[in-house]
Write an enzyme that holds these catalytic residues in place. Sequence first.
Site, PDB file in Angstrom:
ATOM      1  N   HIS A 299      -2.144  -8.818   1.810  1.00 17.99           N
ATOM      2  CA  HIS A 299      -1.662  -7.513   2.596  1.00 17.99           C
ATOM      3  C   HIS A 299      -2.575  -7.107   3.528  1.00 17.99           C
ATOM      4  CE1 HIS A 299       0.240  -3.998   3.383  1.00 17.99           C
ATOM      5  NE2 HIS A 299      -0.306  -3.156   2.652  1.00 17.99           N
TER       6      HIS A 299
ATOM      7  N   SER B  27       0.911  -1.198   0.026  1.00 13.60           N
ATOM      8  CA  SER B  27      -0.053   0.143   0.141  1.00 13.60           C
ATOM      9  C   SER B  27       0.890   1.424  -0.063  1.00 13.60           C
ATOM     10  CB  SER B  27      -0.987   0.020   1.273  1.00 13.60           C
ATOM     11  OG  SER B  27      -0.337  -0.048   2.446  1.00 13.60           O
TER      12      SER B  27
ATOM     13  N   HIS C  18       6.210 -12.719   8.570  1.00 18.44           N
ATOM     14  CA  HIS C  18       6.312 -11.194   8.175  1.00 18.44           C
ATOM     15  C   HIS C  18       7.403 -11.313   7.087  1.00 18.44           C
ATOM     16  CE1 HIS C  18       6.912  -6.788   7.930  1.00 18.44           C
ATOM     17  NE2 HIS C  18       5.669  -6.790   8.245  1.00 18.44           N
TER      18      HIS C  18
ATOM     19  N   ASP D 211      -1.574  -8.669  12.598  1.00 21.88           N
ATOM     20  CA  ASP D 211      -3.118  -8.887  12.347  1.00 21.88           C
ATOM     21  C   ASP D 211      -3.294 -10.030  13.349  1.00 21.88           C
ATOM     22  OD1 ASP D 211      -3.315  -7.386   9.980  1.00 21.88           O
ATOM     23  OD2 ASP D 211      -1.927  -8.718   8.955  1.00 21.88           O
TER      24      ASP D 211
ATOM     25  N   ARG E 170       3.833  -4.317  16.945  1.00 20.23           N
ATOM     26  CA  ARG E 170       2.638  -3.903  16.964  1.00 20.23           C
ATOM     27  C   ARG E 170       1.684  -4.851  17.718  1.00 20.23           C
ATOM     28  NH1 ARG E 170       2.136  -2.731  10.673  1.00 20.23           N
ATOM     29  NH2 ARG E 170       3.195  -4.900  10.999  1.00 20.23           N
TER      30      ARG E 170
END
Length: 478
Positions: free
Chosen positions: A309, A279, A355, A410, A364
């Site tokens: 993604h 993105s 990742h 995620d 995160r």
Amino acid sequence: MMLGSALSRVRTRLFWSQLAHQSSTSCFVRWLQIQSAPQEDLRAQLQELIPEQQERLKKLKSEYGKASVGNVTTDMVIGGMRGIVGMLWETSLLDPDEGIRFRGLTIPECHKVLPAAVPGGEPLPEGMLWLLLTGKVPNKEQVTALSNELKSRAKVPDHVFKVIESLPVTAHPMTQFTTGIMALQVQSEFQKAYEKGIPKTKYWEPTYEDSLNIIAQVPIIASFIYRRIFKEGKFIPPNESLDYGANFAQMLGYDDQKMHELMRLYVTIHSDHEGGNVSAHTVRLVGSPLADPYLAFAAGMNGLAGPLHGLANQEVLRWIKAVVAEIGTDITNEQLKEFVWKTLKSGQVVPGFGHGVLRITDPRYTCQREFALKYLPDDPLFKLVSKLFEVVPPILTELGKVKNPWPNVDAHSGVLLNHFGLSEDRFFTVLFGVSRSLGTMSQLIWDRALGLPLERPKSVTMEWLENYFKKKATAAGA
């Protein structure tokens, strides 16, 4: 039913048209106005910073322009350009063994120094935006001023809602989101300025206006889509007494203060992840030929919608719910191991692990886990996520095909959202997109300020590679 639906659409348009009262003329001239430079004026702060950063870039080019910053292997060429150093991205940097740094600050450091809505609470997204744009930690007054500026820009033209409503309500939320962004494009100040004629040194100014307008307006578009699809079209207006994250949450329909804190955290940690992800790179690529910020951001959001993604976050919650549906929430580690192996042996991946760059547990993920321990320690799905953290990495390590067996961002976000009632996983990527506007638009402003050129990497064919290495082997044997 048809009459009621028609009346509902009319009420919707009347309601949202009230948010669009600001004239296009006043929008266009805003960037032309010369203002003083108080500490709370973000644009003025940037205007002071840009010349020194332009000189810094010139010095780098003059002193090291011909120096190599790494070698390119065939694996890199055919493997998605992974590991190739080929882009300047100022707002954040991702270290494989440390995680993301926003303007040099780790997530724990940002949590410590960025202003929060409540003492000891999550950072305000407006503070992260200031940091990304200036490289400086803002004070509370600067964050408040920026928050007020974003509120003044949060006026979405009525035609945008009409365009979205022309789509089937069954269209994926990301389809509706990118359509809404494209509908906003007609108000682009960069496009108007470019058509009228503007010096290259001033490109950043209308880009700044478009970028802050995008950041201010996408939460309204996102919440409109959410309420349209999942809440029978019962829309909730912005609350100008709230900050960016809290207002976004309440427009979605969530008034729990803990959910407001979650949205502040979510937007902040999803805001940027250096420039190589799909993105971010797409925004940079499409923006490099001077496409306006709306066109560039919409393109980036189309990339975000890919299953590999941004759509990954919805896959995680679906997979976790599949575990619960088959085994229940009272699950042992052995049962979970069996389910993980069954997933892998079926040719699927365990979503939320691994990742493309990181080789550690995603920071995160860690900060979301800390949030869960603070606010929802007894949530059954959170407990399951914790068990997955224990079970999955050893299995992926045993498998031997995964460079990073650790959980990513995620792996946790869906469970947190689900706990507070936002369980519609098809919408999760839109939340990601709203957040990503902060980082990509900040960098696009700097792209224009620094005069970064059109992207044009070299591509080759398999035949070119074969011939290249044949010639190399012949030369070595000569």
